[in-house]
Motif scaffolding. Sequence first.
Motif, mmCIF file in Angstrom:
data_model
loop_
_atom_site.group_PDB
_atom_site.id
_atom_site.type_symbol
_atom_site.label_atom_id
_atom_site.label_comp_id
_atom_site.label_asym_id
_atom_site.label_seq_id
_atom_site.Cartn_x
_atom_site.Cartn_y
_atom_site.Cartn_z
ATOM 1 N N MET A 45 24.849 -6.099 -58.149
ATOM 2 C CA MET A 45 24.552 -7.500 -57.958
ATOM 3 C C MET A 45 23.649 -7.963 -59.108
ATOM 4 S SD MET A 45 22.496 -9.335 -54.788
ATOM 5 C CE MET A 45 23.664 -8.788 -53.605
ATOM 6 N N PRO A 46 23.994 -9.050 -59.737
ATOM 7 C CA PRO A 46 23.161 -9.573 -60.828
ATOM 8 C C PRO A 46 21.781 -9.998 -60.317
ATOM 9 C CG PRO A 46 25.333 -10.619 -60.809
ATOM 10 C CD PRO A 46 25.228 -9.797 -59.572
ATOM 11 N N ALA A 47 20.773 -9.879 -61.174
ATOM 12 C CA ALA A 47 19.390 -10.209 -60.797
ATOM 13 C C ALA A 47 19.252 -11.661 -60.347
ATOM 14 C CB ALA A 47 18.459 -9.930 -61.970
ATOM 15 N N GLU A 48 19.963 -12.566 -61.007
ATOM 16 C CA GLU A 48 19.872 -13.988 -60.655
ATOM 17 C C GLU A 48 20.364 -14.231 -59.229
ATOM 18 O OE1 GLU A 48 21.943 -13.144 -63.495
ATOM 19 O OE2 GLU A 48 20.103 -13.077 -64.683
ATOM 20 N N GLU A 49 21.439 -13.549 -58.868
ATOM 21 C CA GLU A 49 21.999 -13.704 -57.525
ATOM 22 C C GLU A 49 21.054 -13.118 -56.471
ATOM 23 O OE1 GLU A 49 25.952 -12.274 -55.036
ATOM 24 O OE2 GLU A 49 26.051 -12.377 -57.239
ATOM 25 N N LYS A 91 18.150 -15.348 -55.537
ATOM 26 C CA LYS A 91 18.501 -16.505 -54.706
ATOM 27 C C LYS A 91 18.620 -16.150 -53.222
ATOM 28 C CE LYS A 91 20.936 -18.805 -58.452
ATOM 29 N NZ LYS A 91 22.249 -19.186 -58.974
ATOM 30 N N LYS A 92 18.772 -14.874 -52.902
ATOM 31 C CA LYS A 92 18.944 -14.457 -51.500
ATOM 32 C C LYS A 92 17.654 -14.692 -50.712
ATOM 33 C CE LYS A 92 21.764 -10.887 -50.587
ATOM 34 N NZ LYS A 92 22.723 -11.664 -49.946
ATOM 35 N N SER A 93 17.799 -15.122 -49.473
ATOM 36 C CA SER A 93 16.624 -15.389 -48.638
ATOM 37 C C SER A 93 16.298 -14.231 -47.697
ATOM 38 C CB SER A 93 16.850 -16.663 -47.825
ATOM 39 O OG SER A 93 17.958 -16.485 -46.965
ATOM 40 N N ASP A 94 17.192 -13.257 -47.591
ATOM 41 C CA ASP A 94 16.981 -12.142 -46.675
ATOM 42 C C ASP A 94 16.810 -10.815 -47.430
ATOM 43 O OD1 ASP A 94 19.560 -12.037 -47.598
ATOM 44 O OD2 ASP A 94 20.414 -11.358 -45.696
ATOM 45 N N SER A 95 16.124 -10.860 -48.556
ATOM 46 C CA SER A 95 15.933 -9.661 -49.367
ATOM 47 C C SER A 95 14.456 -9.243 -49.360
ATOM 48 C CB SER A 95 16.374 -9.927 -50.814
ATOM 49 O OG SER A 95 15.524 -10.884 -51.401
ATOM 50 N N LYS A 144 8.585 -10.341 -50.243
ATOM 51 C CA LYS A 144 7.387 -10.175 -51.066
ATOM 52 C C LYS A 144 6.851 -11.521 -51.546
ATOM 53 C CE LYS A 144 7.885 -5.547 -52.990
ATOM 54 N NZ LYS A 144 8.016 -4.799 -54.243
ATOM 55 N N LYS A 145 7.767 -12.411 -51.940
ATOM 56 C CA LYS A 145 7.343 -13.746 -52.375
ATOM 57 C C LYS A 145 6.680 -14.499 -51.233
ATOM 58 C CE LYS A 145 10.787 -14.539 -55.998
ATOM 59 N NZ LYS A 145 11.984 -15.316 -56.374
ATOM 60 N N ALA A 146 7.278 -14.455 -50.039
ATOM 61 C CA ALA A 146 6.741 -15.167 -48.882
ATOM 62 C C ALA A 146 5.381 -14.615 -48.464
ATOM 63 C CB ALA A 146 7.724 -15.090 -47.715
#
Length: 139
Positions: free
Chosen positions: A1-5, A8-12, A17-19
Amino acid sequence: MPAEEYEKKSDSVLAWKKAEKLGRFNPDAPSLEKAKIDAFDAEIKSKAIEVGKRCRVGGDDSRRGEIRYVGEVKEIPGSIGAWIGVHLDEPVGKNDGSIGGTRYWGTESALKHGVFVRPERVEAGDWPVLDDLEDMEEI
């Protein structure tokens, strides 16, 4: 899976970590790292840890040696701050004064007299070389 994709995922894990503002997403992370580095430096000064001094490593009195290096060791993954390189009297270490191809002291040797430890595990002082045979009775 490309890094950009993946970004964008919300369930990763990355989204979690961002949240939670963990790791590199923590705005206070640089100041926490600086505080950790400052604590290591303060401990080195308070314990008078210097290259050339005798020391013992760990809580027991079985590993003694000479401090040969004080500073950062980039080859130890995920570590920041100072490490103390000790040339042990006996070959009970983990290296010969080098890690990952970088030599911090001495010359290449098959005997492993070297160890890198954090300042809290080192006690500098007048620690003579242990004589393993001093408690043996003459036969």
